[in-house]
Design a protein around this motif. Structure first.
Motif, PDB file in Angstrom:
ATOM      1  N   MET A  23       0.844  -1.207   0.000  1.00 56.77           N
ATOM      2  CA  MET A  23       0.000   0.000   0.000  1.00 56.77           C
ATOM      3  C   MET A  23       0.879   1.258   0.000  1.00 56.77           C
ATOM      4  O   MET A  23       1.868   1.320   0.732  1.00 56.77           O
ATOM      5  CB  MET A  23      -0.897   0.002   1.244  1.00 56.77           C
ATOM      6  CG  MET A  23      -1.844   1.174   1.294  1.00 56.77           C
ATOM      7  SD  MET A  23      -2.879   1.179   2.768  1.00 56.77           S
ATOM      8  CE  MET A  23      -4.038  -0.112   2.378  1.00 56.77           C
ATOM      9  N   ARG A  24       0.489   2.243  -0.779  1.00 54.95           N
ATOM     10  CA  ARG A  24       1.263   3.491  -0.811  1.00 54.95           C
ATOM     11  C   ARG A  24       0.817   4.404   0.319  1.00 54.95           C
ATOM     12  O   ARG A  24      -0.371   4.477   0.643  1.00 54.95           O
ATOM     13  CB  ARG A  24       1.055   4.175  -2.160  1.00 54.95           C
ATOM     14  CG  ARG A  24       1.637   3.345  -3.310  1.00 54.95           C
ATOM     15  CD  ARG A  24       1.324   3.975  -4.617  1.00 54.95           C
ATOM     16  NE  ARG A  24       1.697   5.396  -4.598  1.00 54.95           N
ATOM     17  CZ  ARG A  24       1.704   6.187  -5.658  1.00 54.95           C
ATOM     18  NH1 ARG A  24       1.361   5.707  -6.820  1.00 54.95           N
ATOM     19  NH2 ARG A  24       2.047   7.443  -5.577  1.00 54.95           N
ATOM     20  N   LEU A  25       1.778   5.142   0.900  1.00 49.00           N
ATOM     21  CA  LEU A  25       1.448   6.026   2.021  1.00 49.00           C
ATOM     22  C   LEU A  25       0.816   7.341   1.546  1.00 49.00           C
ATOM     23  O   LEU A  25       0.198   8.051   2.327  1.00 49.00           O
ATOM     24  CB  LEU A  25       2.697   6.323   2.847  1.00 49.00           C
ATOM     25  CG  LEU A  25       3.297   5.142   3.619  1.00 49.00           C
ATOM     26  CD1 LEU A  25       4.491   5.605   4.450  1.00 49.00           C
ATOM     27  CD2 LEU A  25       2.267   4.498   4.534  1.00 49.00           C
ATOM     28  N   GLY A  26       1.010   7.678   0.281  1.00 49.05           N
ATOM     29  CA  GLY A  26       0.428   8.920  -0.234  1.00 49.05           C
ATOM     30  C   GLY A  26       1.054  10.164   0.362  1.00 49.05           C
ATOM     31  O   GLY A  26       0.400  11.206   0.482  1.00 49.05           O
ATOM     32  N   LEU A  27       2.320  10.064   0.763  1.00 47.17           N
ATOM     33  CA  LEU A  27       3.006  11.236   1.343  1.00 47.17           C
ATOM     34  C   LEU A  27       3.812  12.002   0.300  1.00 47.17           C
ATOM     35  O   LEU A  27       4.295  13.103   0.571  1.00 47.17           O
ATOM     36  CB  LEU A  27       3.919  10.777   2.495  1.00 47.17           C
ATOM     37  CG  LEU A  27       3.171  10.376   3.768  1.00 47.17           C
ATOM     38  CD1 LEU A  27       4.070   9.594   4.711  1.00 47.17           C
ATOM     39  CD2 LEU A  27       2.615  11.622   4.465  1.00 47.17           C
ATOM     40  N   ASP A  28       3.940  11.439  -0.887  1.00 42.56           N
ATOM     41  CA  ASP A  28       4.678  12.090  -1.964  1.00 42.56           C
ATOM     42  C   ASP A  28       3.963  13.384  -2.357  1.00 42.56           C
ATOM     43  O   ASP A  28       2.756  13.376  -2.620  1.00 42.56           O
ATOM     44  CB  ASP A  28       4.731  11.130  -3.157  1.00 42.56           C
ATOM     45  CG  ASP A  28       5.787  11.544  -4.146  1.00 42.56           C
ATOM     46  OD1 ASP A  28       6.624  12.393  -3.797  1.00 42.56           O
ATOM     47  OD2 ASP A  28       5.761  11.026  -5.274  1.00 42.56           O
ATOM     48  N   GLY A  29       4.693  14.507  -2.329  1.00 43.75           N
ATOM     49  CA  GLY A  29       4.105  15.792  -2.711  1.00 43.75           C
ATOM     50  C   GLY A  29       3.334  16.485  -1.599  1.00 43.75           C
ATOM     51  O   GLY A  29       2.811  17.582  -1.794  1.00 43.75           O
ATOM     52  N   ARG A  30       3.231  15.872  -0.447  1.00 45.91           N
ATOM     53  CA  ARG A  30       2.553  16.510   0.683  1.00 45.91           C
ATOM     54  C   ARG A  30       3.469  17.553   1.333  1.00 45.91           C
ATOM     55  O   ARG A  30       4.690  17.535   1.131  1.00 45.91           O
ATOM     56  CB  ARG A  30       2.168  15.467   1.741  1.00 45.91           C
ATOM     57  CG  ARG A  30       1.121  14.465   1.264  1.00 45.91           C
ATOM     58  CD  ARG A  30      -0.234  15.108   1.192  1.00 45.91           C
ATOM     59  NE  ARG A  30      -1.270  14.180   0.746  1.00 45.91           N
ATOM     60  CZ  ARG A  30      -2.468  14.572   0.335  1.00 45.91           C
ATOM     61  NH1 ARG A  30      -2.778  15.859   0.285  1.00 45.91           N
ATOM     62  NH2 ARG A  30      -3.365  13.696  -0.039  1.00 45.91           N
ATOM     63  N   VAL A  31       2.878  18.443   2.128  1.00 44.86           N
ATOM     64  CA  VAL A  31       3.650  19.454   2.851  1.00 44.86           C
ATOM     65  C   VAL A  31       3.484  19.191   4.348  1.00 44.86           C
ATOM     66  O   VAL A  31       2.354  19.203   4.859  1.00 44.86           O
ATOM     67  CB  VAL A  31       3.165  20.883   2.512  1.00 44.86           C
ATOM     68  CG1 VAL A  31       3.965  21.910   3.305  1.00 44.86           C
ATOM     69  CG2 VAL A  31       3.282  21.136   1.010  1.00 44.86           C
ATOM     70  N   ALA A  32       4.603  18.926   5.022  1.00 39.14           N
ATOM     71  CA  ALA A  32       4.540  18.551   6.440  1.00 39.14           C
ATOM     72  C   ALA A  32       5.363  19.509   7.295  1.00 39.14           C
ATOM     73  O   ALA A  32       6.501  19.831   6.964  1.00 39.14           O
ATOM     74  CB  ALA A  32       5.068  17.126   6.620  1.00 39.14           C
ATOM     75  N   ILE A  33       4.755  19.925   8.398  1.00 37.01           N
ATOM     76  CA  ILE A  33       5.486  20.682   9.420  1.00 37.01           C
ATOM     77  C   ILE A  33       5.850  19.702  10.528  1.00 37.01           C
ATOM     78  O   ILE A  33       4.989  18.963  11.014  1.00 37.01           O
ATOM     79  CB  ILE A  33       4.610  21.801  10.016  1.00 37.01           C
ATOM     80  CG1 ILE A  33       4.290  22.856   8.965  1.00 37.01           C
ATOM     81  CG2 ILE A  33       5.294  22.435  11.234  1.00 37.01           C
ATOM     82  CD1 ILE A  33       3.277  23.901   9.434  1.00 37.01           C
ATOM     83  N   VAL A  34       7.129  19.696  10.911  1.00 41.48           N
ATOM     84  CA  VAL A  34       7.565  18.871  12.042  1.00 41.48           C
ATOM     85  C   VAL A  34       8.219  19.803  13.051  1.00 41.48           C
ATOM     86  O   VAL A  34       9.250  20.427  12.754  1.00 41.48           O
ATOM     87  CB  VAL A  34       8.564  17.775  11.604  1.00 41.48           C
ATOM     88  CG1 VAL A  34       8.944  16.906  12.808  1.00 41.48           C
ATOM     89  CG2 VAL A  34       7.977  16.919  10.489  1.00 41.48           C
ATOM     90  N   THR A  35       7.638  19.910  14.249  1.00 42.05           N
ATOM     91  CA  THR A  35       8.282  20.728  15.284  1.00 42.05           C
ATOM     92  C   THR A  35       9.186  19.835  16.132  1.00 42.05           C
ATOM     93  O   THR A  35       8.981  18.622  16.207  1.00 42.05           O
ATOM     94  CB  THR A  35       7.247  21.439  16.188  1.00 42.05           C
ATOM     95  OG1 THR A  35       6.637  20.476  17.061  1.00 42.05           O
ATOM     96  CG2 THR A  35       6.177  22.157  15.374  1.00 42.05           C
ATOM     97  N   GLY A  36      10.200  20.430  16.732  1.00 44.22           N
ATOM     98  CA  GLY A  36      11.185  19.623  17.464  1.00 44.22           C
ATOM     99  C   GLY A  36      12.049  18.811  16.528  1.00 44.22           C
ATOM    100  O   GLY A  36      12.596  17.768  16.902  1.00 44.22           O
ATOM    101  N   ALA A  37      12.206  19.285  15.291  1.00 43.32           N
ATOM    102  CA  ALA A  37      12.907  18.513  14.253  1.00 43.32           C
ATOM    103  C   ALA A  37      14.423  18.561  14.394  1.00 43.32           C
ATOM    104  O   ALA A  37      15.131  17.921  13.624  1.00 43.32           O
ATOM    105  CB  ALA A  37      12.505  19.031  12.871  1.00 43.32           C
ATOM    106  N   GLY A  38      14.928  19.291  15.389  1.00 42.41           N
ATOM    107  CA  GLY A  38      16.380  19.421  15.533  1.00 42.41           C
ATOM    108  C   GLY A  38      17.020  18.301  16.313  1.00 42.41           C
ATOM    109  O   GLY A  38      18.244  18.264  16.446  1.00 42.41           O
TER     110      GLY A  38
END
Ligand SMILES: NC(=O)c1ccc[n+]([C@@H]2O[C@H](COP(=O)([O-])OP(=O)(O)OC[C@H]3O[C@@H](n4cnc5c(N)ncnc54)[C@H](O)[C@@H]3O)[C@@H](O)[C@H]2O)c1
Length: 247
Positions: free
Chosen positions: A1-16
């Motif tokens: 199954m594909r996750l469908g995350l290709d081309g999506r825009v994601a904000i990740v906080t605490g990414a450091g």
């Protein structure tokens, strides 16, 4: 199954650092554009080949202006927001005596209020397109009372995240947005270094999987929650603790 995350825009906080860094990398490798937010820009490095769709945003996401700024930058740069992973957190190991109001307020500001502020700003943007995935961060400590390590401010803030998740899921569901949280067990990141090797070894002996978790163990579950096919999973918390605590 594909996750469908290709081309999506994601904000990740605490990414450091730690889990947030691993989540940002995992989503980037699935093809999403990443807005990687943390207090400092240091250490927020994109994986190879993802540099063109990766933006590091330094700042405090526990303030209304900081949370809104990250969402505004995501929209200005990549056009929209599809996924929010609110991973920024601070830990606290205090006793009743040394958790004063200052510690309590900071721990709640970052973990609980910051999650709410980021979710509120992101959901307003997601609602314009009728699609979104919001993932918040609770903890095993919310379920166990914190055990030997976590203190009362952290435990209370992480328990609050479970209630916040349920409330936001009810309010955002009709807008096409799912809201869930993960509850990690003991994961090897800078946050758990304070536990020391003896405490960690004791934990490992009680974990059915006989190890502590890695940031990638959690990132996998977050990617699943962030995926397009996960559209009927909302309002829940998922334990990622190797079976240490079962709810
Ligand atoms: N590591 C564990 O065992 C564990 C277990 C349960 C839950 N969690 C939760 O997982 C999340 C990630 O934890 P981690 O172990 O990767 O911790 P970490 O300390 O490695 O990373 C946390 C990151 O959040 C950032 N941050 C803190 N306050 C911020 C703010 N106001 N604005 C922007 N960024 C901020 C820090 O700079 C840091 O880079 C946290 O919410 C934590 O409470 C961790």
């Amino acid at each position: 199954m594909r996750l469908g995350l290709d081309g999506r825009v994601a904000i990740v906080t605490g990414a450091g650092s730690g889990i947030g860094a691993s989540v940002a990398r995992a989503l980037a490798l699935e093809g999403s554009a990443i807005v990687a937010a943390d207090l400092h820009e240091d250490g927020i490095e994109p994986p190879a080949d993802c540099a063109g769709r990766w933006l590091a945003v330094p700042g405090d996401v526990a303030t209304p202006s900081g949370a809104e700024r990250v969402v505004d930058i995501a929209v200005e740069t990549f056009g929209r927001v599809d996924v929010l992973v609110a991973c920024a957190g601070v830990y606290e190991t205090g006793t009743l005596e040394d958790v004063d109001e200052k510690v309590w307020d900071r721990v709640h500001d970052v973990n609980l209020r910051g999650s709410y502020l980021c979710a509120r700003a992101a959901i307003a943007e997601m609602a314009k397109r009728g699609y979104g995935r919001v993932i918040l961060f609770s903890s095993i400590a919310a379920q166990t009372g914190g055990g030997v390590a976590a203190g009362p401010a952290y435990v209370a803030a992480k328990a609050g995240i479970i209630g916040l998740t349920r409330s936001l899921a009810q309010k955002a569901g009709p807008l096409g947005i799912t809201v869930n949280c993960v509850a990690p067990g003991v994961i090897d990141t800078p946050m758990t270094e304070v536990m020391g090797p003896e405490v960690k070894q004791d934990v490992v002996s009680k974990v059915p999987m006989r190890r502590t978790g890695s940031p990638d163990d959690v990132a996998f579950v977050v990617a699943m929650l962030a995926s397009e096919p996960a559209g009927y999973l909302s309002g829940t918390h998922l334990d990622v603790n190797g079976g240490l605590h079962m709810t």
